[in-house]
Design an enzyme around this catalytic site. Structure first.
Site, PDB file in Angstrom:
ATOM      1  N   CYS A 111      29.157  19.200  44.772  1.00 36.70           N
ATOM      2  CA  CYS A 111      30.279  18.685  45.266  1.00 36.70           C
ATOM      3  C   CYS A 111      30.582  19.277  46.776  1.00 36.70           C
ATOM      4  CB  CYS A 111      31.360  19.031  44.365  1.00 36.70           C
ATOM      5  SG  CYS A 111      32.171  20.844  44.598  1.00 36.70           S
ATOM      6  N   GLY A 155      43.434  46.871  52.703  1.00 33.99           N
ATOM      7  CA  GLY A 155      42.690  45.448  52.316  1.00 33.99           C
ATOM      8  C   GLY A 155      43.339  44.332  51.734  1.00 33.99           C
ATOM      9  N   GLU A 210      26.596  14.139  31.615  1.00 38.09           N
ATOM     10  CA  GLU A 210      27.351  15.189  30.720  1.00 38.09           C
ATOM     11  C   GLU A 210      26.237  15.835  29.731  1.00 38.09           C
ATOM     12  OE1 GLU A 210      29.407  11.323  29.615  1.00 38.09           O
ATOM     13  OE2 GLU A 210      31.037  12.858  29.310  1.00 38.09           O
TER      14      GLU A 210
HETATM   15  C1  LIG Z   1      39.598  39.383  43.083  1.00 37.57           C
HETATM   16  C2  LIG Z   1      39.689  41.004  42.817  1.00 37.57           C
HETATM   17  C3  LIG Z   1      38.756  41.384  42.069  1.00 37.57           C
HETATM   18  C4  LIG Z   1      39.113  42.921  41.895  1.00 37.57           C
HETATM   19  N1  LIG Z   1      38.268  43.471  41.206  1.00 37.57           N
HETATM   20  C5  LIG Z   1      38.397  44.840  40.747  1.00 37.57           C
HETATM   21  C6  LIG Z   1      37.670  45.569  39.797  1.00 37.57           C
HETATM   22  O1  LIG Z   1      36.786  44.894  39.216  1.00 37.57           O
HETATM   23  N2  LIG Z   1      37.891  46.783  39.621  1.00 37.57           N
HETATM   24  C7  LIG Z   1      38.840  47.520  40.167  1.00 37.57           C
HETATM   25  O2  LIG Z   1      38.992  48.767  40.120  1.00 37.57           O
HETATM   26  N3  LIG Z   1      39.793  46.992  41.017  1.00 37.57           N
HETATM   27  C8  LIG Z   1      39.452  45.482  41.338  1.00 37.57           C
HETATM   28  N4  LIG Z   1      40.285  44.941  42.211  1.00 37.57           N
HETATM   29  C9  LIG Z   1      41.338  45.669  42.672  1.00 37.57           C
HETATM   30  C10 LIG Z   1      40.974  45.967  44.040  1.00 37.57           C
HETATM   31  O3  LIG Z   1      39.968  47.208  43.976  1.00 37.57           O
HETATM   32  C11 LIG Z   1      42.337  46.966  44.968  1.00 37.57           C
HETATM   33  O4  LIG Z   1      43.351  46.038  45.026  1.00 37.57           O
HETATM   34  C12 LIG Z   1      41.904  47.317  46.201  1.00 37.57           C
HETATM   35  O5  LIG Z   1      41.035  48.567  46.080  1.00 37.57           O
HETATM   36  C13 LIG Z   1      43.274  47.834  46.681  1.00 37.57           C
HETATM   37  O6  LIG Z   1      42.943  48.314  47.966  1.00 37.57           O
HETATM   38  P1  LIG Z   1      43.464  47.449  49.276  1.00 37.57           P
HETATM   39  O7  LIG Z   1      43.150  48.428  50.345  1.00 37.57           O
HETATM   40  O8  LIG Z   1      43.289  46.179  49.127  1.00 37.57           O
HETATM   41  O9  LIG Z   1      45.147  47.686  49.039  1.00 37.57           O
HETATM   42  P2  LIG Z   1      46.247  47.118  49.298  1.00 37.57           P
HETATM   43  O10 LIG Z   1      46.676  45.782  48.891  1.00 37.57           O
HETATM   44  O11 LIG Z   1      46.095  46.932  51.154  1.00 37.57           O
HETATM   45  O12 LIG Z   1      47.291  48.199  49.185  1.00 37.57           O
HETATM   46  C14 LIG Z   1      47.431  48.564  47.639  1.00 37.57           C
HETATM   47  C15 LIG Z   1      48.644  49.455  47.492  1.00 37.57           C
HETATM   48  O13 LIG Z   1      48.209  50.957  47.560  1.00 37.57           O
HETATM   49  C16 LIG Z   1      49.196  51.599  48.344  1.00 37.57           C
HETATM   50  N5  LIG Z   1      48.243  52.645  49.118  1.00 37.57           N
HETATM   51  C17 LIG Z   1      47.228  51.821  50.034  1.00 37.57           C
HETATM   52  N6  LIG Z   1      46.634  52.970  50.782  1.00 37.57           N
HETATM   53  C18 LIG Z   1      47.686  54.058  50.572  1.00 37.57           C
HETATM   54  C19 LIG Z   1      47.586  55.300  51.107  1.00 37.57           C
HETATM   55  N7  LIG Z   1      46.732  55.840  51.783  1.00 37.57           N
HETATM   56  N8  LIG Z   1      48.629  56.329  50.739  1.00 37.57           N
HETATM   57  C20 LIG Z   1      49.592  55.567  49.736  1.00 37.57           C
HETATM   58  N9  LIG Z   1      49.573  54.455  49.301  1.00 37.57           N
HETATM   59  C21 LIG Z   1      48.614  53.619  49.729  1.00 37.57           C
HETATM   60  C22 LIG Z   1      50.043  50.526  49.197  1.00 37.57           C
HETATM   61  O14 LIG Z   1      51.201  50.992  49.456  1.00 37.57           O
HETATM   62  C23 LIG Z   1      49.982  49.312  48.141  1.00 37.57           C
HETATM   63  O15 LIG Z   1      51.082  49.573  47.345  1.00 37.57           O
HETATM   64  C24 LIG Z   1      40.126  43.654  42.473  1.00 37.57           C
HETATM   65  C25 LIG Z   1      40.850  42.909  43.398  1.00 37.57           C
HETATM   66  C26 LIG Z   1      40.560  41.629  43.698  1.00 37.57           C
HETATM   67  C27 LIG Z   1      41.620  40.653  44.630  1.00 37.57           C
HETATM   68  S1  FES Z   2      28.878  22.588  44.487  1.00 32.64           S
HETATM   69 FE1  FES Z   2      29.657  24.577  43.914  1.00 32.64          FE
HETATM   70  S2  FES Z   2      31.623  23.868  43.208  1.00 32.64           S
HETATM   71 FE2  FES Z   2      30.642  21.946  43.659  1.00 32.64          FE
END
Ligand SMILES: Cc1cc2nc3c(=O)[nH]c(=O)nc-3n(C[C@H](O)[C@H](O)[C@H](O)COP(=O)(O)OP(=O)(O)OC[C@H]3O[C@@H](n4cnc5c(N)ncnc54)[C@H](O)[C@@H]3O)c2cc1C
Ligand code: FES
Ligand code: FES
Length: 1352
Positions: A116, A266, A1269
């Site tokens: 797709c 992040g 299918e």
């Molecule tokens: C699709 C997906 C898959 C994932 N899979 C996994 C997985 O398999 N295993 C796993 O463990 N995690 C998983 N995660 C979670 C991910 O690892 C965490 O969301 C990520 O590490 C958070 O980091 P960030 O920088 O994005 O946080 P942000 O979203 O930017 O912040 C997160 C929170 O932490 C606080 N914070 C951040 N930094 C600080 C600091 N320095 N001091 C105080 N507070 C702080 C912030 O205030 C906020 O509340 C997944 C997330 C997604 C979206």
């Molecule tokens: S080709 Fe990957 S979702 Fe359709």
């Protein structure tokens, strides 16, 4: 602190400078690219980081190191405000047909890696980014790069084939088919005898990868980074302010002033919360640029890493340090690295921060348990205060929320070196091995007194088990000074179970499984430590038994090896004739460049409005009132549309119960559309939709499950029954009878393009154009016209392509198109409705959950004499096609077997779930699974192998089905025999047994399953088709027909047909769109029939044209096509023709239980081998061999792609995809974070597909067979291989031979099937709940709110 804005946001996209003066902190890069910059190649698939469709490359410049860093990221989670000074590359920047196609795009398309095409730009970007960093990556790096990208169509094999062409390892198939390997002959490969080919593409055509051709990092950004002092950035949006400080002091001041403001790095935790949980932050602080938070320091006693370090960076640093330091010091690093390898996908790890993972304190954090157990320290700071605390302190209260003050921030994390005598491990078990949050994880550390096995210190932390990371503190204390032996193990399991179980509530999800994992992980740790004690001191410690050792190795994702074998074309075939050749998908290159246009890529229409739906939150209730006052006050809100705005039909009666556009007085499921908001933007429409208040009065009964429907006698009519022979009498003569039941869960279509509509009123005569992602434009036209009360000739439905459908874009798309059309009609504006992934999953229903009850009578020699079965399918709240699904499940229930006495009834249950609908296979995948289940049980009972029972009962000669249709099963037997041979079944079965003898905690299983797939739609009119072919005076041809391109390559095949018929190259033929204006009343593209029926129509049209041209050609046989066309025009010969196919003569008399509902049969067989980890329930698909009879393939690349894609979807249904509902009927699994479809890690490590040679089909175009299918059901060979492995375990342990397994056969069920002393503990544990009910609708014990709290 005054928060003044500080200049524009500056970044680059594809080499172009972007200066955004009004950067809105709420805006993500994805919508900015798509809506603002009109770069629509980057796709929306989920909006939560789970699918990878929105992958882009981010490049940054580090002035101190003078280094450019490229990394992939999900645009849907990247706030644009975080992009200051970075360069973004989207698929458009990689290459395009207007400039130059990049080798990644070329190879992905030419290796048939797109169907797709909706996931393709994301795939391109993941591969491209890897190649920017490593021009010759290893295959390991390649599969890792794709772990965060989902594809619902291809089954990944062709995508990986394209990837392999860039890897440094050999591209060889690694397999010998008929004694040959793909490298055995340099040139065109085929086996002389069988005339088969195994080459679907030619690498000779590929342009080399030339890194010098890539976009350079913008020099201006380099200068900015080097010369401009970093300054605080502040961006104000409509509702939110973004502050990005540059120094720690400034950050601490900000945090003191705004203690509630989150620190966003992040945005992978904050972003999804804001999106789906309605959390709102007026201020966010982005500290990523502060040096203290990015520190990387190797100290004497460990490693200090800044909180803002990305998880990818942490992963790289750890890998480096581990290679440099002595093993003794790196145990903690190794354990953390182990978790990082499967944590999220690469796009997530590239942006998610260490600090974010720790501080969001999610129960599912894979890092917190291991970091806490390893005595990691957190360096915290607040204004005027710095302190260090053990990470474990933040979980000391068992809820994970004291210890750090709101104004405190995490500056860095100290990860210590391990010490002599210390052992550290980390574990996780998730619903999918990669890119899935853990169900349970753990971090464990033990320190022994010097040179002994006496525990000096022990630390055990678990995650996922309860609502936060928890410490088994008392257990650890109680075990100090104990020897590391079996007695300690027993005590530890007992204690830990008690301690952790007490912390959590006994309700919740997968309780027993989580508890089993808690002790199983400890046991695994016990074994690991014992083994390493032996390595250190072989004299004193005997280690673990040989057969236990394999469990210490986790399954790893390897680059799969595959082979595809198909019949070569006859040497006599004209080189120009494309039929039978593996031609690339007609849109392949456009998929890969992002130029392929889907509904939401259509440019906006002047004055366009956006629509968001408001759905019911009750499963069965009276609507007391709808209060729209607050919603109407929202910014940009234009109007609210309800049932009262529908000018004509709001309820469509295709049977006794209606299909409904808007709920009028009552709601019948959670997720039913009650009203809709139209506003000037998607965001405004959504915000206002959340403000609509609906008051309900709950009605009884609320029926969710099949069991409840049976209890309330709630069914759609008619109920169907088929019977042959004398079932009751046969039961009296048989030697054995078994009775059983299997439940098969539903399945979400998870097409990557969500339901999408653009309705554009033309402004006169009530005409309206509707652009819809649908597989049935005629029903869209009919429903829209009926709802607006206009004749169908005013509604023009257009479909260019569909980003996946699988049966899910029929009636449901019609209802949604009507919603948009009613809104467009009322507002006289264009209205765009693009469902979010969450809404799509909530509203649209999917494959029917199914319960099959059976009674089977058979002889001791395995001959099955009688079957009496009842099928119940959960139809949901409206009929849709549920009765038909029930009928098909009856007609196809025999699968490959001749059952002389058979009775079966099908009941479509009427429940208060969203209405279920068509899905690839249409009832067959469920009913045939029931059949194969009782076949396997007969094997268990007779002691004969399952393949023998299959052979004994298989159709053998010209026979009749249970509804008296004739069939010739010759090709069924050929497929079976060939599959047996190609898979070397018996040799491998012996090897499996051998493996099982030598391994106690890991077992293998193998199964081979045959298939008969009847082709047909049951009645003639449903398979009629038409085509329209125009030849223009320049000789170019415009082709159209009634079929829809949804990835199955129908347009490619139709152009192949036209090319053969008109005897001109494919390049002269163009397909523009499917539309109700060119081909009226076209039947839906369903039931594998698209190519069959439209192919006939195209052929007919082309033949008409050729007939008209024939006199001219005969007169001037040496002339060119253009000469003939010119001449024809001058002679006033019509150069436009329609073609028509009346449809197949199919019928079924349900009164008599007889008929010819099908035209022909496809056959196939698949053999799969798996390995399971008995301690965790994890499994690995080792190898699959498929043999399919699809007649003469029109396009082997497309057809093999269909088989593989369907097969992998089948693996999804049967082994992993679990829909869960809360007790009030709300679907809980509403996105890729909760609902796991197969990813790269799930496809068999060796995957071979062979098309049966010399198979003819007199009924379909060019002797082909419709096969969209059929391959799906063969995915159940994995189910039965898993069952075989579990049987191996049970036999060895002397457990009951017959045991019930339901679908999907998830890790949880596998673990429960492998009963042992640990599962036994659950039975003895008073606090354990019962094993989760294997019901057709899985109802969790928690409320939606609780579950949302647990989500991450
Ligand atoms: C699709 C997906 C898959 C994932 N899979 C996994 C997985 O398999 N295993 C796993 O463990 N995690 C998983 N995660 C979670 C991910 O690892 C965490 O969301 C990520 O590490 C958070 O980091 P960030 O920088 O994005 O946080 P942000 O979203 O930017 O912040 C997160 C929170 O932490 C606080 N914070 C951040 N930094 C600080 C600091 N320095 N001091 C105080 N507070 C702080 C912030 O205030 C906020 O509340 C997944 C997330 C997604 C979206
Ligand atoms: S080709 Fe990957 S979702 Fe359709
Ligand atoms: S749309 Fe971004 S990951 Fe799915």
């Amino acid at each position: 602190m005054a928060l003044q804005g500080h200049g524009p946001l500056i970044f680059y996209v594809n080499g172009r400078k972007i200066v955004e003066k009004n950067a809105d902190p709420e805006q993500m890069l994805l919508s900015y690219l798509r809506k603002r910059l009109r770069l629509t190649g980057t796709k929306y698939g989920c909006g939560e980081g789970g699918c990878g469709a929105c992958t882009v490359m981010i490049s940054t410049y580090e002035p101190t190191l003078k280094k450019i860093r490229h990394y992939s990221a999900n645009a849907c989670l990247l706030p644009i405000c975080s992009l200051y000074g970075v360069a973004v590359t989207t698929v458009e920047g990689v290459g395009s047909t207007k400039t130059r196609i990049h080798p990644v795009q070329e190879r992905l398309a030419k290796c048939h890696g797109s169907q797709c095409g909706f996931c393709t730009p994301g795939m391109v970007m993941s591969i491209y980014t890897l190649l920017r960093n490593h021009t010759e990556p290893s295959s390991e790096q390649m599969v890792a790069a794709l772990a965060g990208n989902l594809c619902r169509c291809t089954g990944y094999r062709p995508i990986l084939d394209a990837c392999k062409t860039f890897c440094k390892e050999s591209v060889c198939c690694q397999r010998k088919a008929n004694g040959k390997c793909c490298l055995d002959k340099e040139d065109y490969l085929f086996d002389e005898e069988e005339k088969v080919s195994i080459r679907l593409f030619s690498t000779d055509e590929f342009q080399p990868l030339d890194p010098t051709q890539e976009l350079i990092f913008p020099p201006e950004l380099m200068r900015m980074a080097e010369n401009q002092p970093k300054r605080t950035l502040i961006f104000h949006g409509e509702r939110m302010t973004w502050i990005s400080p540059v120094s720690l002091d400034e950050l601490l001041d900000l945090k003191a002033a705004h203690p509630k403001a989150p620190l966003v790095i992040g945005n992978t935790s904050v972003g999804p919360e804001m999106k789906s949980k309605g959390v709102f932050h007026p201020i966010v602080i982005a500290p990523a640029r502060i040096p203290d938070l990015n520190v990387v320091k190797n100290t004497d006693d460990g490693l200090t890493l800044g909180a803002a370090c990305s998880l990818s960076l942490v992963k790289d640093i750890l890998a480096n340090v581990i290679s440099e330091f002595p093993e003794e010091k790196t145990k903690v690093f190794c354990a953390v690295l182990h978790q990082l390898r499967t944590l999220g996908g690469e796009q997530i790890r590239n942006v998610a921060s260490l600090g974010g993972n720790i501080m969001s304190r999610k129960s599912t954090s894979d890092l917190n348990p291991v970091l806490a157990a390893s005595n990691c320290m957190l360096n915290l700071a607040s204004r005027g205060r710095k302190r260090q605390i053990p990470l474990s302190d933040i979980f000391a209260d068992g809820v994970g929320n004291n210890a750090v003050a709101p104004e405190e921030i995490l500056v860095s994390v100290h990860i210590p070196h391990s010490r002599k005598g210390e052992h550290v491990s980390a574990f996780r078990q998730a619903p999918r091995r990669e890119n899935a949050l853990s169900i349970t994880n753990a971090g464990m550390r033990v320190l022994f007194e010097e040179d002994t096995d006496i525990i000096k210190d022990l630390s055990i932390f678990y995650g996922g088990a309860v609502s936060t990371t928890v410490c088994a503190k008392q257990t650890c204390q109680a075990l100090i000074r104990r020897h590391w032996n079996e007695q300690m193990l027993d005590e530890a399991c007992r204690l830990v179970l008690k301690e952790i179980a007490l912390l959590g509530s006994a309700s919740g999800e997968k309780v027993d499984y989580k508890k089993t994992l808690i002790v199983s992980f400890f046991y695994r740790f016990f074994l690991e430590v014992l083994q390493s004690l032996k390595t250190m001191d072989p004299g004193h410690c005997s280690g673990i038994p040989m057969e236990y050792r394999s469990v210490l190795q986790d399954f790893k994702t390897k680059m799969p090896q595959s082979i595809q074998i198909f019949q070569d074309i006859e040497p006599s075939q004209s080189p120009q004739d494309p039929v039978g050749r593996p031609i690339m998908h007609q849109s392949g290159i456009k998929h890969a460049t992002g130029e392929a246009v889907y509904i939401d890529d259509l440019p906006s229409v002047d004055g366009e409005l956006f629509l968001a739906v408001v759905t019911s939150s009750r499963a069965h209730a009276k609507i007391v009132s709808i209060d729209t006052s607050e919603a109407l006050k929202g910014p940009g809100v234009f109007d609210i549309i309800t049932a009262y705005d529908v000018p004509a039909t709001n309820e469509f009666y295709y049977s006794d119960d209606p299909e409904i556009i808007f709920a009028r007085n009552k709601v019948i499921c959670v997720g039913q559309i009650v009203c809709a908001v139209v506003a000037d933007s998607n965001v405004h429409a959504k915000q206002a939709a959340a403000e609509v208040k609906i008051e309900y009065e709950v009605l009884k009964p609320v029926i969710l499950t099949i069991e409840e429907a049976i209890k309330h006698n709630s069914f759609y009519e008619p109920k169907r029954k088929l019977e042959q022979g004398n079932v009751d009498q046969a039961f009296e003569t048989v030697e054995n009878i078994i009775e059983g039941e299997i439940s098969i869960g539903g399945q979400e279509h998870f097409y990557l393009e969500t339901q999408s509509v653009l309705a554009v009123p033309r402004g006169e005569d009530k005409e309206m154009d509707v652009y819809v992602s649908t597989q049935h434009p005629a029903i869209i036209q009919e429903m829209v016209a009926a709802s607006l009360g206009v004749p169908s000739n005013r509604i023009m439905c257009h479909v260019k392509r569909v980003g996946g459908a699988f049966g899910g874009k029929l009636l449901k798309a019609g209802l949604l198109a009507s919603v948009a059309a009613v809104a467009a009609n009322k507002t006289s504006r264009a209205v765009r409705l693009i469902l979010s992934r969450e809404d799509d999953m909530l509203i649209t229903g999917g494959r029917h959950p199914f319960i099959g009850k059976y009674k089977v009578g058979f002889m001791n020699d395995g001959r099955i004499r009688a079957v009496d079965a009842k099928y119940y399918i959960n139809g949901g709240c409206t009929p849709d096609e549920s009765v038909l699904v029930g009928e098909v499940s009856l007609l196809k229930m025999d699968n490959a077997y001749k059952i002389p006495n058979l009775r079966c009834c099908a009941y479509a249950c009427k429940t208060n779930l969203p209405s279920n609908t068509a899905f690839r296979g249409f009832g067959f995948p469920q009913s045939a699974l029931v059949t194969e289940t009782w076949i396997t049980e007969v094997a268990d009972k007779t002691g004969l192998p399952p393949e023998k029972i299959r052979e004994i009962n298989m159709y053998k000669e010209n026979e009749q089905t249970h509804f008296k249709q004739k069939l010739d099963p010759q090709n069924l037997i050929r497929c079976w025999n060939e599959c047996m041979e190609k898979s070397a079944y018996y040799t491998r079965k012996t090897a499996v047994n051998e493996f099982n003898k030598q391994n106690y905690w890991k077992k293998r299983g193998i199964a081979i399953v045959p298939m008969k797939f009847p082709f047909g739609l049951g009645t003639r009119y449903l398979s009629q088709a038409a085509a329209l072919v125009h030849i223009y005076t320049d000789g170019s041809v415009l082709l159209t027909h009634g079929g829809i391109e949804m990835g199955q390559g129908i347009h490619t095949k139709m152009i192949q047909v036209a090319s053969r018929e008109l005897n001109i190259p494919m390049s002269r033929i163009h397909f523009c769109e499917t539309s109700t204006t060119t081909v009226p009343n076209a039947c839906a593209s369903v039931g594998s029939a698209g190519t069959d029926v439209n192919g006939m129509a195209v052929k007919d049209a082309c033949q008409t044209l050729l007939k008209r041209l024939q006199p001219i050609i005969s007169k001037n046989p040496k002339g060119t096509w253009n000469d003939w066309i010119k001449e024809a025009f001058e002679q006033s010969v019509s150069l436009s023709a329609t073609g028509y196919f009346r449809g197949y003569n199919e019928n079924m008399d349900w009164e008599k239980g007889e008929g010819q509902p099908f035209t022909y049969f496809l056959y196939g067989a698949a053999c799969s081998e798996v390995e399971i980890n008995c301690l965790t329930g994890d499994h690995k698909n080792l190898r699959t061999d498929v043999v399919m009879d699809i007649g003469c393939s029109i396009n082997p690349a497309v057809d093999i792609g269909q088989i593989e894609g369907a097969f992998v979807q089948g693996i999804g249904l049967y082994t992993m995809e679990e829909l869960k509902y809360t007790p009030d009927g709300t679907l809980y699994t509403r996105g890729p974070d909760q609902y796991k479809i197969p990813a790269v890690c799930d496809i068999p490590e060796q995957f071979s597909v062979s098309l049966l040679s010399s198979s003819q089909n007199p009924y379909a175009i060019y002797a082909s067979k419709g096969l969209g299918e059929a391959g799906f059901f063969l995915g159940c060979s994995v189910f039965f291989a898993l069952r075989d492995a579990i049987t191996g375990v049970r036999n060895e342990r002397g457990l009951k031979k017959t045991f019930a397994l339901n679908s999907p056969l998830t890790a949880e069920q596998i673990r429960a099937g492998c009963a042992d002393e640990f599962t036994e503990m659950m039975t003895n544990d008073a606090s354990a709940s019962s094993t989760p009910r294997a019901v057709s609708v899985r109802v969790t014990n928690q409320s939606a709110q609780d579950l949302n709290g647990m989500k991450n």
